[in-house]
Design a protein around this motif. Structure first.
Motif, PDB file in Angstrom:
ATOM      1  N   ALA A  48      68.313  44.194  83.493  1.00  0.00           N
ATOM      2  CA  ALA A  48      69.622  43.761  84.018  1.00  0.00           C
ATOM      3  C   ALA A  48      70.378  44.932  84.628  1.00  0.00           C
ATOM      4  O   ALA A  48      71.036  44.785  85.677  1.00  0.00           O
ATOM      5  CB  ALA A  48      70.444  43.124  82.890  1.00  0.00           C
ATOM      6  N   GLN A  49      70.308  46.099  83.987  1.00  0.00           N
ATOM      7  CA  GLN A  49      71.000  47.278  84.520  1.00  0.00           C
ATOM      8  C   GLN A  49      70.438  47.683  85.878  1.00  0.00           C
ATOM      9  O   GLN A  49      71.189  48.003  86.802  1.00  0.00           O
ATOM     10  CB  GLN A  49      70.900  48.435  83.522  1.00  0.00           C
ATOM     11  N   ILE A  50      69.111  47.637  86.006  1.00  0.00           N
ATOM     12  CA  ILE A  50      68.488  47.984  87.295  1.00  0.00           C
ATOM     13  C   ILE A  50      68.944  47.007  88.381  1.00  0.00           C
ATOM     14  O   ILE A  50      69.292  47.403  89.493  1.00  0.00           O
ATOM     15  CB  ILE A  50      66.946  48.000  87.165  1.00  0.00           C
ATOM     16  N   LYS A  51      69.009  45.714  88.038  1.00  0.00           N
ATOM     17  CA  LYS A  51      69.448  44.708  89.022  1.00  0.00           C
ATOM     18  C   LYS A  51      70.904  44.934  89.417  1.00  0.00           C
ATOM     19  O   LYS A  51      71.276  44.786  90.578  1.00  0.00           O
ATOM     20  CB  LYS A  51      69.241  43.302  88.455  1.00  0.00           C
ATOM     21  N   ASN A  52      71.753  45.301  88.428  1.00  0.00           N
ATOM     22  CA  ASN A  52      73.166  45.569  88.728  1.00  0.00           C
ATOM     23  C   ASN A  52      73.317  46.741  89.693  1.00  0.00           C
ATOM     24  O   ASN A  52      74.163  46.714  90.596  1.00  0.00           O
ATOM     25  CB  ASN A  52      73.944  45.855  87.437  1.00  0.00           C
ATOM     26  N   TYR A  53      72.500  47.772  89.497  1.00  0.00           N
ATOM     27  CA  TYR A  53      72.558  48.922  90.413  1.00  0.00           C
ATOM     28  C   TYR A  53      72.112  48.540  91.816  1.00  0.00           C
ATOM     29  O   TYR A  53      72.655  49.032  92.805  1.00  0.00           O
ATOM     30  CB  TYR A  53      71.702  50.078  89.884  1.00  0.00           C
ATOM     31  N   HIS A  54      71.132  47.638  91.915  1.00  0.00           N
ATOM     32  CA  HIS A  54      70.656  47.242  93.240  1.00  0.00           C
ATOM     33  C   HIS A  54      71.757  46.551  94.036  1.00  0.00           C
ATOM     34  O   HIS A  54      71.785  46.638  95.266  1.00  0.00           O
ATOM     35  CB  HIS A  54      69.448  46.314  93.112  1.00  0.00           C
ATOM     36  N   ARG A  55      72.669  45.874  93.314  1.00  0.00           N
ATOM     37  CA  ARG A  55      73.776  45.216  94.023  1.00  0.00           C
ATOM     38  C   ARG A  55      74.725  46.246  94.628  1.00  0.00           C
ATOM     39  O   ARG A  55      75.406  45.974  95.612  1.00  0.00           O
ATOM     40  CB  ARG A  55      74.539  44.299  93.057  1.00  0.00           C
ATOM     41  N   LEU A  56      74.776  47.446  94.020  1.00  0.00           N
ATOM     42  CA  LEU A  56      75.660  48.501  94.523  1.00  0.00           C
ATOM     43  C   LEU A  56      74.962  49.439  95.503  1.00  0.00           C
ATOM     44  O   LEU A  56      75.611  50.069  96.336  1.00  0.00           O
ATOM     45  CB  LEU A  56      76.176  49.365  93.356  1.00  0.00           C
ATOM     46  N   ALA A  57      73.630  49.543  95.375  1.00  0.00           N
ATOM     47  CA  ALA A  57      72.937  50.706  95.929  1.00  0.00           C
ATOM     48  C   ALA A  57      72.389  50.554  97.341  1.00  0.00           C
ATOM     49  O   ALA A  57      71.840  51.512  97.876  1.00  0.00           O
ATOM     50  CB  ALA A  57      71.793  51.092  94.990  1.00  0.00           C
ATOM     51  N   ASP A  58      72.489  49.394  97.958  1.00  0.00           N
ATOM     52  CA  ASP A  58      71.916  49.189  99.286  1.00  0.00           C
ATOM     53  C   ASP A  58      70.430  49.580  99.284  1.00  0.00           C
ATOM     54  O   ASP A  58      69.646  48.986  98.585  1.00  0.00           O
ATOM     55  CB  ASP A  58      72.693  49.976 100.348  1.00  0.00           C
ATOM     56  N   ASP A  59      70.081  50.604 100.061  1.00  0.00           N
ATOM     57  CA  ASP A  59      68.658  50.949 100.213  1.00  0.00           C
ATOM     58  C   ASP A  59      68.203  52.082  99.290  1.00  0.00           C
ATOM     59  O   ASP A  59      67.125  52.640  99.495  1.00  0.00           O
ATOM     60  CB  ASP A  59      68.370  51.348 101.664  1.00  0.00           C
ATOM     61  N   ILE A  60      69.001  52.434  98.293  1.00  0.00           N
ATOM     62  CA  ILE A  60      68.607  53.516  97.378  1.00  0.00           C
ATOM     63  C   ILE A  60      67.827  52.924  96.206  1.00  0.00           C
ATOM     64  O   ILE A  60      68.243  51.936  95.602  1.00  0.00           O
ATOM     65  CB  ILE A  60      69.848  54.283  96.860  1.00  0.00           C
ATOM     66  N   LYS A  61      66.670  53.521  95.917  1.00  0.00           N
ATOM     67  CA  LYS A  61      65.844  53.032  94.812  1.00  0.00           C
ATOM     68  C   LYS A  61      66.424  53.527  93.486  1.00  0.00           C
ATOM     69  O   LYS A  61      66.900  54.663  93.386  1.00  0.00           O
ATOM     70  CB  LYS A  61      64.402  53.530  94.957  1.00  0.00           C
ATOM     71  N   ILE A  62      66.361  52.695  92.464  1.00  0.00           N
ATOM     72  CA  ILE A  62      66.833  53.032  91.119  1.00  0.00           C
ATOM     73  C   ILE A  62      65.638  53.013  90.182  1.00  0.00           C
ATOM     74  O   ILE A  62      64.923  52.012  90.103  1.00  0.00           O
ATOM     75  CB  ILE A  62      67.898  52.025  90.606  1.00  0.00           C
ATOM     76  N   MET A  63      65.409  54.112  89.476  1.00  0.00           N
ATOM     77  CA  MET A  63      64.295  54.172  88.530  1.00  0.00           C
ATOM     78  C   MET A  63      64.758  54.829  87.242  1.00  0.00           C
ATOM     79  O   MET A  63      65.792  55.510  87.201  1.00  0.00           O
ATOM     80  CB  MET A  63      63.129  54.991  89.102  1.00  0.00           C
ATOM     81  N   ASP A  64      63.975  54.622  86.186  1.00  0.00           N
ATOM     82  CA  ASP A  64      64.222  55.339  84.939  1.00  0.00           C
ATOM     83  C   ASP A  64      62.997  56.193  84.622  1.00  0.00           C
ATOM     84  O   ASP A  64      61.988  56.156  85.335  1.00  0.00           O
ATOM     85  CB  ASP A  64      64.582  54.391  83.791  1.00  0.00           C
ATOM     86  N   ARG A  65      63.124  56.977  83.567  1.00  0.00           N
ATOM     87  CA  ARG A  65      62.076  57.921  83.187  1.00  0.00           C
ATOM     88  C   ARG A  65      60.716  57.235  82.989  1.00  0.00           C
ATOM     89  O   ARG A  65      59.681  57.728  83.448  1.00  0.00           O
ATOM     90  CB  ARG A  65      62.525  58.610  81.897  1.00  0.00           C
ATOM     91  N   SER A  66      60.738  56.069  82.319  1.00  0.00           N
ATOM     92  CA  SER A  66      59.481  55.350  82.060  1.00  0.00           C
ATOM     93  C   SER A  66      58.782  54.966  83.353  1.00  0.00           C
ATOM     94  O   SER A  66      57.567  55.115  83.498  1.00  0.00           O
ATOM     95  CB  SER A  66      59.747  54.096  81.227  1.00  0.00           C
ATOM     96  N   GLY A  67      59.557  54.447  84.320  1.00  0.00           N
ATOM     97  CA  GLY A  67      58.985  54.052  85.606  1.00  0.00           C
ATOM     98  C   GLY A  67      58.363  55.236  86.324  1.00  0.00           C
ATOM     99  O   GLY A  67      57.297  55.119  86.943  1.00  0.00           O
ATOM    100  N   LEU A  68      59.016  56.408  86.233  1.00  0.00           N
ATOM    101  CA  LEU A  68      58.495  57.610  86.886  1.00  0.00           C
ATOM    102  C   LEU A  68      57.195  58.075  86.231  1.00  0.00           C
ATOM    103  O   LEU A  68      56.230  58.420  86.919  1.00  0.00           O
ATOM    104  CB  LEU A  68      59.545  58.727  86.829  1.00  0.00           C
ATOM    105  N   ILE A  69      57.165  58.081  84.891  1.00  0.00           N
ATOM    106  CA  ILE A  69      55.952  58.498  84.174  1.00  0.00           C
ATOM    107  C   ILE A  69      54.780  57.580  84.550  1.00  0.00           C
ATOM    108  O   ILE A  69      53.670  58.039  84.820  1.00  0.00           O
ATOM    109  CB  ILE A  69      56.182  58.509  82.651  1.00  0.00           C
ATOM    110  N   LEU A  70      55.042  56.284  84.603  1.00  0.00           N
ATOM    111  CA  LEU A  70      53.990  55.335  84.978  1.00  0.00           C
ATOM    112  C   LEU A  70      53.518  55.578  86.414  1.00  0.00           C
ATOM    113  O   LEU A  70      52.329  55.481  86.713  1.00  0.00           O
ATOM    114  CB  LEU A  70      54.502  53.900  84.824  1.00  0.00           C
ATOM    115  N   ASP A  71      54.459  55.912  87.295  1.00  0.00           N
ATOM    116  CA  ASP A  71      54.114  56.194  88.683  1.00  0.00           C
ATOM    117  C   ASP A  71      53.181  57.406  88.771  1.00  0.00           C
ATOM    118  O   ASP A  71      52.191  57.402  89.511  1.00  0.00           O
ATOM    119  CB  ASP A  71      55.403  56.461  89.477  1.00  0.00           C
ATOM    120  N   ILE A  72      53.482  58.452  87.981  1.00  0.00           N
ATOM    121  CA  ILE A  72      52.648  59.663  87.960  1.00  0.00           C
ATOM    122  C   ILE A  72      51.259  59.340  87.403  1.00  0.00           C
ATOM    123  O   ILE A  72      50.238  59.782  87.946  1.00  0.00           O
ATOM    124  CB  ILE A  72      53.325  60.773  87.117  1.00  0.00           C
TER     125      ILE A  72
END
Length: 360
Positions: free
Chosen positions: A83-107
């Motif tokens: 829910a927090q990620i979705k709330n940020y998307h409403r504010l963020a336009d084209d900026i991606k929002i990630m957390d530490r877990s998402g980054l570790i998984l990406d690596i």
């Protein structure tokens, strides 16, 4: 290269210096993922704010700062709820929002080489992604590249992707069961050998030490999570004694739970070992925290009962004599080595041999 703004929160009972250390580690993770950190924001909070993790005013300030710095990725050191990620998307336009877990998984996805590692990482990623699926993430279009690739799609497309991801999770679980059976057969062949497993914080020099002890040529890179696959080699402990030494994936603070669960087949090498070597970077200012993280993961795996030896690696980088004395006082049974300089490796082999003769 993507530009990132990192966010850290100082909650009651947490030191600001600890948060800064955690953000330094996040910078290393971002560098490993191929991004450049151009700014850092910290905020003191009495409690976590449900809609945005931080207060709404601070969230808007973060978005504005990101736009001023021309960044395309905002990264939180703490895990955000879907829910927090979705709330940020409403504010963020084209900026991606990630957390530490998402980054570790990406690596992990970038570094996975073998069928086993790829299957384990894909499963963890799909399980993380499913509740967070928004226009930022899409399973099919993630192949486009970039950290947490964004794609424009409507709600109907999101529903299609949810179904695709659920099907993918089911298939990956079946594949992992098959891989686990293959692993089990391999482990059965080794059950009469004395098995030593190396564990440690990522980038503590495990692979360098593994190569120094066994003469192997495991891939070494000065970055986080260079090793994802378990490598096993023979370790000679004298003229008549041998053991099997395994080098496993590195641990890190706040390792995503899905990732630990997915990597269980790889980490069973640790569970079925006769001795665990806990490799620590003696030159790190937060070595105690690294040790705490390692113990937490070992406990979660159910490996706390296995005999262990603490190994302080990179001792050649420690020039402070008071620190060396403190380490000797606090960890009298530990062995200090330098894998790179091949210092005191025979002492470590002697300690392994003592455990082998006493317990095996």
């Amino acid at each position: 290269m993507e530009k990132a703004l990192t966010i850290g929160v100082i909650l009651p009972g947490i030191n600001e210096s600890d948060v800064q250390n955690h953000l330094n580690e996040l910078d290393l993770l971002l560098a490993t993922a191929g991004a450049e950190v151009v700014g850092r924001v910290t905020q003191r909070l009495s409690k976590i704010n449900t809609p945005f993790f931080v207060g709404k005013g601070k969230a808007e300030q973060i978005i504005n700062q990101a736009k001023m710095l021309n960044v395309n990725l905002i990264l939180f050191d703490d895990e955000l709820s879907p829910a927090q990620i979705k709330n940020y998307h409403r504010l963020a336009d084209d900026i991606k929002i990630m957390d530490r877990s998402g980054l570790i998984l990406d690596i992990f996805q970038k570094h996975a080489q073998t069928r086993e590692a790829k299957t384990q990482v894909d499963l963890a990623f799909c399980q993380y992604l499913l509740p967070r699926l928004t226009r930022q993430w899409t399973h099919l279009e993630r192949q486009m590249g970039g950290i947490g690739t964004r794609a424009g799609m409507g709600e109907t497309q999101i529903e299609i992707d949810r179904r695709l991801i659920r099907n993918r999770i089911s298939k990956l679980k079946r594949d992992l069961k098959q891989i686990d059976c293959e692993r089990k057969t391999q482990r059965q062949r080794r059950k009469n050998e004395f098995r030593v497993a190396m564990v440690g914080y990522t980038n503590a020099g495990k692979s360098t030490l593994f190569n120094a002890l066994t003469g192997a040529n495991v891939y070494i890179q000065n970055q986080l999570f260079a090793t994802l696959d378990t490598t096993i080699r023979q370790l000679d402990l004298g003229s008549s004694h041998q053991a099997l030494l395994s080098d496993t994936v590195g641990f890190i603070r706040k390792l995503p739970h899905n990732l630990i669960a997915s990597f269980r087949s790889t980490l069973k090498e640790v569970l079925e070992s006769n001795l665990i070597l806990i490799i620590l970077d003696a030159s790190s200012s937060i070595m105690d925290e690294h040790l705490e993280t390692i113990r937490e993961v070992l406990c979660e795996l159910g490996a706390s009962h296995i005999p262990e030896i603490s190994v302080f690696n990179k001792i050649d980088l420690v020039t402070n004599k008071d620190l060396i004395k403190r380490l000797q006082r606090n960890f009298p049974d530990a062995v200090a080595v330098s894998a790179l300089q091949h210092l005191r490796l025979n002492e470590l082999k002697t300690r392994i041999l003592l455990v082998m003769e006493n317990d095996y």
